[in-house]
Design a protein around this motif. Structure first.
Motif, short mmCIF file in Angstrom:
data_model
loop_
_atom_site.label_atom_id
_atom_site.label_comp_id
_atom_site.label_asym_id
_atom_site.label_seq_id
_atom_site.Cartn_x
_atom_site.Cartn_y
_atom_site.Cartn_z
N UNK A 34 -3.40 -1.11 -7.04
CA UNK A 34 -4.16 -0.71 -8.23
C UNK A 34 -4.54 0.77 -8.19
N UNK A 35 -4.14 1.47 -7.15
CA UNK A 35 -4.46 2.90 -7.05
C UNK A 35 -5.82 3.17 -6.41
N UNK A 36 -6.50 2.12 -5.93
CA UNK A 36 -7.82 2.31 -5.31
C UNK A 36 -7.65 2.75 -3.85
N UNK A 37 -8.54 3.62 -3.39
CA UNK A 37 -8.45 4.12 -2.01
C UNK A 37 -8.89 3.04 -1.03
N UNK A 86 1.61 9.74 -6.06
CA UNK A 86 3.00 10.20 -6.18
C UNK A 86 3.93 9.27 -5.38
N UNK A 87 3.44 8.82 -4.21
CA UNK A 87 4.23 7.87 -3.40
C UNK A 87 4.48 6.60 -4.20
N UNK A 88 3.45 6.13 -4.90
CA UNK A 88 3.60 4.91 -5.72
C UNK A 88 4.60 5.14 -6.83
N UNK A 118 0.84 -1.19 0.00
CA UNK A 118 0.00 0.00 0.00
C UNK A 118 0.88 1.25 0.00
N UNK A 119 0.28 2.35 -0.46
CA UNK A 119 1.02 3.61 -0.55
C UNK A 119 0.23 4.69 0.19
N UNK A 120 0.98 5.51 0.94
CA UNK A 120 0.33 6.56 1.74
C UNK A 120 0.65 7.93 1.16
N UNK A 121 -0.39 8.75 1.00
CA UNK A 121 -0.21 10.13 0.60
C UNK A 121 -0.72 11.05 1.68
N UNK A 122 0.03 12.10 1.96
CA UNK A 122 -0.38 13.07 2.97
C UNK A 122 -0.37 14.46 2.34
N UNK A 123 -1.53 15.11 2.37
CA UNK A 123 -1.65 16.46 1.81
C UNK A 123 -1.85 17.44 2.94
N UNK A 124 -0.82 18.22 3.22
CA UNK A 124 -0.90 19.21 4.31
C UNK A 124 -1.44 20.53 3.78
#
Ligand SMILES: Nc1ncnc2c1ncn2[C@@H]1O[C@H](COP(=O)(O)OP(=O)(O)OP(=O)(O)O)[C@@H](O)[C@H]1O
Length: 306
Positions: A20-23, A296-298, A1-7
């Motif tokens: 697969x890019x699914x949330x 972007x993390x992926x 899994x990949x984690x994205x953080x938007x501050x």
């Protein structure tokens, strides 16, 4: 899994996606805009968000393949960069992550991390674009002398119009009543006490008044409508500048997109579109910025490191 953080300036959004890019899970915590409050606020907020998103996906932070942390103001105070870069290690227990400016989240979400330009207008504003190896930003100079077209910029102009309506320099329009009701004022001048004294000029609280400007514009306030149209023009000016810097001046048309709460104002979005003069390939945003951060993390994990 990949984690994205938007501050962001009002909140921090966490998004976990699968291969697969699914949330898989998402979470929201307080803002990590640390310039006024100090860098110490960042780690506990990140820790809470990572714990929440992992609990909801039933995984441990160390199970995450790669993470991207989009931090407001990242790269603007050079001395802070190593400190910010080190923070997620304690939260995740791994070094499989990268930190960067939160402008990357909006760009990666809106355009699917493909070449082009994205403009963010939330609490603050900034444009970010990539063209092959070239990367560039425009705007985002902060709320005191920059951040044109942002919620803070719109709110400050709304407050200025309110002051002029208060003493007769502008005809009194719906904005006066909208702001008086919103701030529960018994007298126009009391707004000085609220904004400067009680709020101490708080950036996010002032920015939230941009919705009063939109409400007033919808009620027929011409000064408010002018402010929102000017905001759209300012944001388009960032795109024109980016296009030149990135060397995007030949066909095919340059992909351009947008993100951030201010674009929910139809007046602002229409003015932005018109000011782009049909010179760009204007694309509806594909994904929100937190999802963009995870994509972007992926990309960082699989593709070449930017
Ligand atoms: N329709 C609207 N009209 C005017 N302002 C709006 C509207 N919708 C949202 N806003 C403003 O947008 C801001 C929130 O946008 P967003 O959630 O994109 O910000 P953020 O991610 O916290 O900030 P940033 O990305 O700039 O750091 C608030 O200040 C809010 O007042």
């Amino acid at each position: 899994m990949f984690l994205g953080v938007d501050g962001g300036g009002t909140k921090t959004a966490f998004c976990l996606i699968d291969d697969d890019g699914a949330i898989v899970a998402s979470a929201r915590t307080a803002s990590i805009y640390y310039l006024m409050s100090g860098i110490d606020i960042v780690e506990p907020v990140l820790a809470r968000g990572v714990a929440e998103v992992c609990a909801s996906a039933r995984i441990e932070p160390a199970d995450i393949t790669y993470s991207f942390f989009g931090i407001p103001c990242y790269g603007e105070v050079l001395a802070d960069v190593p400190k910010l870069d080190a923070l997620p290690q304690a939260v995740l227990g791994t070094d499989r992550y990268r930190c960067g400016n939160d402008m990357i989240c909006g760009w990666a979400g809106s355009l699917g991390a493909a070449d082009g330009i994205n403009v963010v207008a939330g609490t603050g504003s900034i444009a970010y674009g990539e063209n092959g190896d070239r990367k560039s930003r425009a705007g985002g100079w902060g709320e005191i002398f920059g951040d044109e077209g942002s919620a803070h910029w719109v709110a400050i102009r709304g407050l200025n119009a309110f002051s002029k309506m208060g003493d007769g320099r502008l005809p009194r329009g719906p904005l006066a009543d909208v702001l008086r009701a919103r701030l529960d004022l018994t007298d126009d001048l009391e707004i000085v006490d609220v904004v400067l004294n009680r709020w101490q000029g708080d950036r996010a609280k002032i920015a939230a008044l941009s919705t009063a400007v939109s409400e007033a514009a919808d009620a027929g306030d011409t000064a408010s409508a002018d402010i929102l149209r000017e905001a759209g023009r300012e944001l388009a000016a960032m795109v024109h500048a980016e296009a030149r810097v990135l060397g995007f001046d030949s066909p095919p048309p340059i992909p351009v997109s947008w993100s951030g709460g201010m674009f929910t104002s139809p007046l602002l979005l229409d003015s932005f579109r018109q000011s782009l003069d049909g010179r760009y390939d204007l694309r509806e945003p594909l994904f929100p910025p937190d999802h963009g951060a995870a994509l972007y993390a992926a990309r960082l994990a699989n593709g070449p490191r930017p």
